[in-house]
Write an enzyme that holds these catalytic residues in place. Structure first.
Site, mmCIF file in Angstrom:
data_model
loop_
_atom_site.group_PDB
_atom_site.id
_atom_site.type_symbol
_atom_site.label_atom_id
_atom_site.label_comp_id
_atom_site.label_asym_id
_atom_site.label_seq_id
_atom_site.Cartn_x
_atom_site.Cartn_y
_atom_site.Cartn_z
ATOM 1 N N GLU A 100 7.967 -33.432 1.166
ATOM 2 C CA GLU A 100 8.855 -32.724 2.099
ATOM 3 C C GLU A 100 7.927 -32.076 3.126
ATOM 4 O OE1 GLU A 100 10.519 -30.499 4.131
ATOM 5 O OE2 GLU A 100 10.956 -29.055 2.544
ATOM 6 N N GLU A 126 5.046 -29.703 15.500
ATOM 7 C CA GLU A 126 5.652 -28.603 14.753
ATOM 8 C C GLU A 126 4.803 -27.354 15.004
ATOM 9 O OE1 GLU A 126 5.414 -28.390 10.342
ATOM 10 O OE2 GLU A 126 7.573 -28.139 10.474
ATOM 11 N N CYS A 155 10.852 -25.462 7.877
ATOM 12 C CA CYS A 155 10.577 -26.866 8.195
ATOM 13 C C CYS A 155 11.735 -27.503 8.955
ATOM 14 C CB CYS A 155 10.271 -27.644 6.932
ATOM 15 S SG CYS A 155 11.472 -27.369 5.644
ATOM 16 N N LYS A 161 1.474 -25.387 -8.672
ATOM 17 C CA LYS A 161 0.501 -24.610 -7.892
ATOM 18 C C LYS A 161 1.243 -24.015 -6.698
ATOM 19 C CE LYS A 161 -2.188 -25.341 -4.379
ATOM 20 N NZ LYS A 161 -2.058 -24.001 -3.756
#
Ligand code: TXE
Length: 475
Positions: A246, A382, A280, A171
């Protein structure tokens, strides 16, 4: 541009039902809808899992060399189709076309070539005393990917899984699905047998959760946000699936006193702003000795001023928009919070960037803060936008302590003219990756995190092993 591949890809067929709900895909530079893709649900996932299960018996019986040859063909075709891939990524993500060509479309070619090379070098059968230890594919893999590296992140999951002999239900992100669908088409053209890769489009609640909860899926590999990663791990525990996560990062870039300051700061800023800060492993915290802080601030502000947001289709543009209105709102909120928390703004800010020619999309100003409190939200959360926080430190121990003062553990960097010293500092940083003096990303090395950045590895030998299990046969 016309996007032909917008349907689900199940059992080698591109399927789209009459009147099926559609997901609009926007060009983030303009907000214009450039395509719609079919919106799937659990019925599509059921069919994709059935196709993957059926294909598994045949695909897992292919020889290692047969699988590696097929991956060679995939890499060749990806190379041939680089321009089409780059244009697609620029349109759906807003990545500057130069970056799309040089990174988004180029890196997957290396990812696939390295995976084929690693696969050929692996031993699938070893002996220990009276046992033969076999490495076997885990079965059907569910892959759920985000939008920020829409080809590389898909390739990093599905190619090692396919290399291992597994079959896949993917997906892609609903924000940037077009390049993933193009990739599926390219793999089909390369001769991948029907059912080995299946793609179901859709959002996280309809399709993502159906994949994670499906009893016919043996392992899930997820890249995305920390909170969704946690939900995925929880849901996967009900069927005891193997999970690879991750997730996010807040990586520290330690500039030691003996480093070439100008280079370290310039490269550090460039790293943080790469892909509009939507990476990331972006080095979002720059750690500088107190006595070098004002010089570093000057260099960082001057470097940031050269990142003028522009039209991603223009060859000269170094920084494009963020992916979506939501992402822009998140980034502006983070910048405003930084100001309220007392950090000193030395470049950018929360207002829309100036520029008469700037398209009407999701732009923010590349922003640099200094004197950032290491415990503040700016230094802990983040942001996923072009926002750099500069933090002063007293000595090496202090720098390491600040670097490790994070719930994340994905990336990091160290700069020093003494490489041995830099490596010694790198060992003390609790993260999955550390780059010394601007060391380049290596698609043959394992990639992943510790702490809240997740677990498991992608790429390299470890990336293939994520999708294998060991069977000991006693003789
Ligand atoms: O991520 P999500 P979003 C971070 C970054 C960003 C934030 C939000 O900080 O600002 O996440 O981005 C699918 N079960 N990263 O909202 O929601 C979803 O459809 C199963 C860091 O895009 O995590 C998409 O395909 N799947 C990151 C994928 O998960 C679900 C890269 C990621 O979406 C699901 C991207 C569910 N319950 C964002 N909910 C990195 N590590 O690089 C959503 N999805």
């Amino acid at each position: 541009m016309h996007y032909q591949w917008t349907a689900h890809f199940i059992a080698g067929e591109w399927e789209q039902e009459e009147g099926e709900q559609q997901i609009p895909v926007e060009n983030p530079a303009t907000g214009e809808v450039i395509a719609t893709v079919a919106a799937g649900d659990e019925k599509h996932v059921d069919r994709a899992v059935a196709a993957a299960r059926e294909a598994f018996t045949r695909w897992s019986a292919w020889t290692v060399e047969g699988r590696a040859l097929l991956l060679d063909r995939v890499a060749d075709l990806l190379e041939e189709r680089r321009e089409e891939i780059a244009q697609t990524v620029t349109a759906e993500l807003g990545a500057p076309i130069k970056l799309a060509r040089g990174l988004h479309a180029a890196l997957p070619v290396s990812d696939v070539r390295e995976t084929a090379r690693t696969l050929r070098a692996m031993e699938f059968e070893t002996e220990v005393a009276n046992s033969r230890v076999l490495l076997s594919p885990v079965g059907v893999v569910g892959a759920i990917t985000p939008w920020n590296y829409p080809v590389h992140q898909v390739v990093s999951k599905i190619v090692p899984a396919i290399a291992a002999g597994c079959t896949v239900v993917l997906k892609p992100s609903e924000l940037a699905p077009l390049s993933a669908l193009l990739l599926a088409r390219i793999m089909q053209e390369a001769g991948l047998p029907d059912g080995v890769l299946n793609v179901v489009n859709g959002d996280g609640s309809a399709v993502g959760q159906a994949i994670v909860g499906h009893p016919g899926i043996d392992a899930v590999s997820f890249t995305g946000s920390e909170s969704t990663g946690r939900a995925v791990a929880q849901q996967a525990s009900r069927t005891l699936k193997r999970v690879t996560l991750e997730l996010g990062g807040k990586s520290a870039n330690i500039i030691l006193p003996d480093a070439d300051l100008a280079t370290a700061v310039k490269v550090g800023v460039a790293n943080c702003f790469l892909n509009s800060g939507q990476s990331c492993n972006a080095l979002t915290r720059m750690l500088v000795p107190h006595e070098m802080l004002s010089e570093a601030e000057e260099i960082a502000a001057a470097t940031a001023s050269r990142y003028l947001p522009g039209d991603p289709a223009d060859e000269r543009t170094r920084i494009g928009p963020l992916v979506s209105a939501q992402q822009r709102e998140n980034v502006i909120t983070a910048i405003e919070r930084g100001l309220l928390d007392g950090a000193k703004l030395i470049a950018g800010g929360p207002r829309r960037p100036a520029g008469e020619d700037l398209p009407d999309g999701y732009y923010v100003q590349p922003t640099v803060f200094t004197q950032v409190d290491p415990d503040s939200a700016l230094a802990q959360e983040e942001i996923f936008g072009p926002v750099l926080s500069i933090i002063g430190y007293a000595d090496e121990d202090d720098a390491v302590a600040i670097a490790n003062n994070s719930r994340f553990g994905l990336g990091g960097a160290v700069w020093s003219t003494d490489v041995a010293r830099a490596c010694a500092v790198a060992r003390r940083i609790h993260t999955g990756q550390v780059d010394i003096n601007g060391g380049a990303f290596n698609p043959a090395a394992p990639f992943g995190g510790v702490k809240n950045s997740g677990y498991g590895r992608e790429l390299g030998r470890a990336g293939i092993e994520e999708f294998l299990y060991q069977q000991s046969v006693q003789l």
